[in-house]
Design a protein around this motif. Sequence first.
Motif, PDB file in Angstrom:
ATOM      1  N   SER A  37      27.408  13.505 -16.194  1.00 26.57           N
ATOM      2  CA  SER A  37      25.967  13.415 -16.023  1.00 26.57           C
ATOM      3  C   SER A  37      25.454  12.051 -16.478  1.00 26.57           C
ATOM      4  O   SER A  37      24.594  11.455 -15.842  1.00 26.57           O
ATOM      5  N   ALA A  38      25.984  11.547 -17.558  1.00 29.99           N
ATOM      6  CA  ALA A  38      25.563  10.238 -18.052  1.00 29.99           C
ATOM      7  C   ALA A  38      26.048   9.120 -17.143  1.00 29.99           C
ATOM      8  O   ALA A  38      25.340   8.141 -16.915  1.00 29.99           O
ATOM      9  N   VAL A  39      27.237   9.272 -16.572  1.00 30.94           N
ATOM     10  CA  VAL A  39      27.812   8.225 -15.726  1.00 30.94           C
ATOM     11  C   VAL A  39      27.205   8.230 -14.321  1.00 30.94           C
ATOM     12  O   VAL A  39      26.866   7.182 -13.774  1.00 30.94           O
ATOM     13  N   LEU A  40      27.046   9.410 -13.730  1.00 31.46           N
ATOM     14  CA  LEU A  40      26.592   9.514 -12.338  1.00 31.46           C
ATOM     15  C   LEU A  40      25.078   9.454 -12.183  1.00 31.46           C
ATOM     16  O   LEU A  40      24.573   9.269 -11.084  1.00 31.46           O
ATOM     17  N   ARG A  41      24.343   9.671 -13.247  1.00 30.52           N
ATOM     18  CA  ARG A  41      22.880   9.627 -13.266  1.00 30.52           C
ATOM     19  C   ARG A  41      22.240  10.431 -12.128  1.00 30.52           C
ATOM     20  O   ARG A  41      21.649   9.862 -11.216  1.00 30.52           O
ATOM     21  N   PRO A  42      22.357  11.758 -12.187  1.00 35.74           N
ATOM     22  CA  PRO A  42      21.723  12.597 -11.152  1.00 35.74           C
ATOM     23  C   PRO A  42      20.207  12.560 -11.300  1.00 35.74           C
ATOM     24  O   PRO A  42      19.686  12.093 -12.317  1.00 35.74           O
ATOM     25  N   PRO A  43      19.482  13.072 -10.286  1.00 35.95           N
ATOM     26  CA  PRO A  43      18.021  13.092 -10.405  1.00 35.95           C
ATOM     27  C   PRO A  43      17.582  13.989 -11.561  1.00 35.95           C
ATOM     28  O   PRO A  43      18.312  14.904 -11.947  1.00 35.95           O
ATOM     29  N   PRO A  44      16.401  13.733 -12.134  1.00 38.19           N
ATOM     30  CA  PRO A  44      15.908  14.579 -13.231  1.00 38.19           C
ATOM     31  C   PRO A  44      15.873  16.057 -12.822  1.00 38.19           C
ATOM     32  O   PRO A  44      15.554  16.393 -11.684  1.00 38.19           O
ATOM     33  N   LEU A  45      16.209  16.925 -13.774  1.00 39.48           N
ATOM     34  CA  LEU A  45      16.334  18.352 -13.480  1.00 39.48           C
ATOM     35  C   LEU A  45      15.012  19.019 -13.116  1.00 39.48           C
ATOM     36  O   LEU A  45      15.009  20.064 -12.482  1.00 39.48           O
ATOM     37  N   LEU A  46      13.892  18.461 -13.511  1.00 39.22           N
ATOM     38  CA  LEU A  46      12.600  19.077 -13.212  1.00 39.22           C
ATOM     39  C   LEU A  46      11.995  18.584 -11.905  1.00 39.22           C
ATOM     40  O   LEU A  46      10.944  19.047 -11.502  1.00 39.22           O
ATOM     41  N   GLU A  47      12.663  17.668 -11.252  1.00 41.64           N
ATOM     42  CA  GLU A  47      12.203  17.180  -9.955  1.00 41.64           C
ATOM     43  C   GLU A  47      12.311  18.304  -8.929  1.00 41.64           C
ATOM     44  O   GLU A  47      13.240  19.108  -8.972  1.00 41.64           O
ATOM     45  N   PRO A  48      11.381  18.389  -7.975  1.00 40.30           N
ATOM     46  CA  PRO A  48      11.418  19.489  -6.995  1.00 40.30           C
ATOM     47  C   PRO A  48      12.750  19.628  -6.263  1.00 40.30           C
ATOM     48  O   PRO A  48      13.221  20.739  -6.037  1.00 40.30           O
ATOM     49  N   ARG A  49      13.379  18.528  -5.923  1.00 42.16           N
ATOM     50  CA  ARG A  49      14.643  18.624  -5.167  1.00 42.16           C
ATOM     51  C   ARG A  49      15.802  19.137  -6.024  1.00 42.16           C
ATOM     52  O   ARG A  49      16.829  19.531  -5.503  1.00 42.16           O
ATOM     53  N   ALA A  50      15.637  19.154  -7.334  1.00 43.40           N
ATOM     54  CA  ALA A  50      16.700  19.614  -8.224  1.00 43.40           C
ATOM     55  C   ALA A  50      16.504  21.066  -8.665  1.00 43.40           C
ATOM     56  O   ALA A  50      17.429  21.669  -9.203  1.00 43.40           O
ATOM     57  N   ARG A  51      15.340  21.657  -8.439  1.00 44.81           N
ATOM     58  CA  ARG A  51      15.052  23.001  -8.963  1.00 44.81           C
ATOM     59  C   ARG A  51      16.000  24.069  -8.433  1.00 44.81           C
ATOM     60  O   ARG A  51      16.486  24.909  -9.190  1.00 44.81           O
ATOM     61  N   ARG A  52      16.261  24.067  -7.144  1.00 37.42           N
ATOM     62  CA  ARG A  52      17.168  25.069  -6.564  1.00 37.42           C
ATOM     63  C   ARG A  52      18.566  24.925  -7.168  1.00 37.42           C
ATOM     64  O   ARG A  52      19.212  25.898  -7.532  1.00 37.42           O
ATOM     65  N   PHE A  53      19.002  23.676  -7.284  1.00 42.15           N
ATOM     66  CA  PHE A  53      20.307  23.419  -7.889  1.00 42.15           C
ATOM     67  C   PHE A  53      20.351  23.949  -9.322  1.00 42.15           C
ATOM     68  O   PHE A  53      21.324  24.598  -9.720  1.00 42.15           O
ATOM     69  N   VAL A  54      19.330  23.687 -10.096  1.00 45.00           N
ATOM     70  CA  VAL A  54      19.301  24.120 -11.493  1.00 45.00           C
ATOM     71  C   VAL A  54      19.366  25.641 -11.570  1.00 45.00           C
ATOM     72  O   VAL A  54      20.137  26.203 -12.358  1.00 45.00           O
ATOM     73  N   GLY A  55      18.592  26.332 -10.749  1.00 46.57           N
ATOM     74  CA  GLY A  55      18.609  27.794 -10.754  1.00 46.57           C
ATOM     75  C   GLY A  55      19.972  28.355 -10.396  1.00 46.57           C
ATOM     76  O   GLY A  55      20.492  29.247 -11.083  1.00 46.57           O
ATOM     77  N   LEU A  56      20.582  27.830  -9.335  1.00 42.95           N
ATOM     78  CA  LEU A  56      21.904  28.308  -8.921  1.00 42.95           C
ATOM     79  C   LEU A  56      22.969  27.931  -9.944  1.00 42.95           C
ATOM     80  O   LEU A  56      23.887  28.715 -10.217  1.00 42.95           O
TER      81      LEU A  56
END
Length: 156
Positions: A47-66
């Motif tokens: 996570s630190a190396v790849l720098r994914p989008p912030p978890l609270l961003e709309p495009r990340a919400r579905r991913f976070v839930g799953l």
Amino acid sequence: MRWPALLVVTVLCYGLAQGLYKQVPLETGHFCLLFVAVKTVLNWIPSAVLRPPPLLEPRARRFVGLALLGQLINGGAWITYFLALSRGPAALVGSITAAYTVIPVVVALVLLRERLAPRALVGVALIIAAAVLLGYGVGGGGAAQGGWLALSLVTL
């Protein structure tokens, strides 16, 4: 590194870890705490190396839930796996729980609509058959004693 080589490394690591788990007299609760701590630390590295989008961003919400749902299910599987491993023979518990690979195949075929060659489907059937045969050929452990066989199957 190509994906088959990564899979070989994964299998080697799982096998070594399984042998180590059987050697260490840990209670299930201690194992779960250590497992979560180590897994959490190791998961922060990519996570630190790849720098994914912030978890609270709309495009990340579905991913976070799953991802959270997946980790809850995975956590339950590890608990039942460790209980089965602490009560039964490592060679059989590990082999039977390795049959979990059948479930992603079913998900890939049904939900993702992937296609597999007939040879691959025969391989999946052989994995299922091997798990059943190993469960019946328990040698010296006694599958009913300690409930390790049932725990192994629940882990799937």
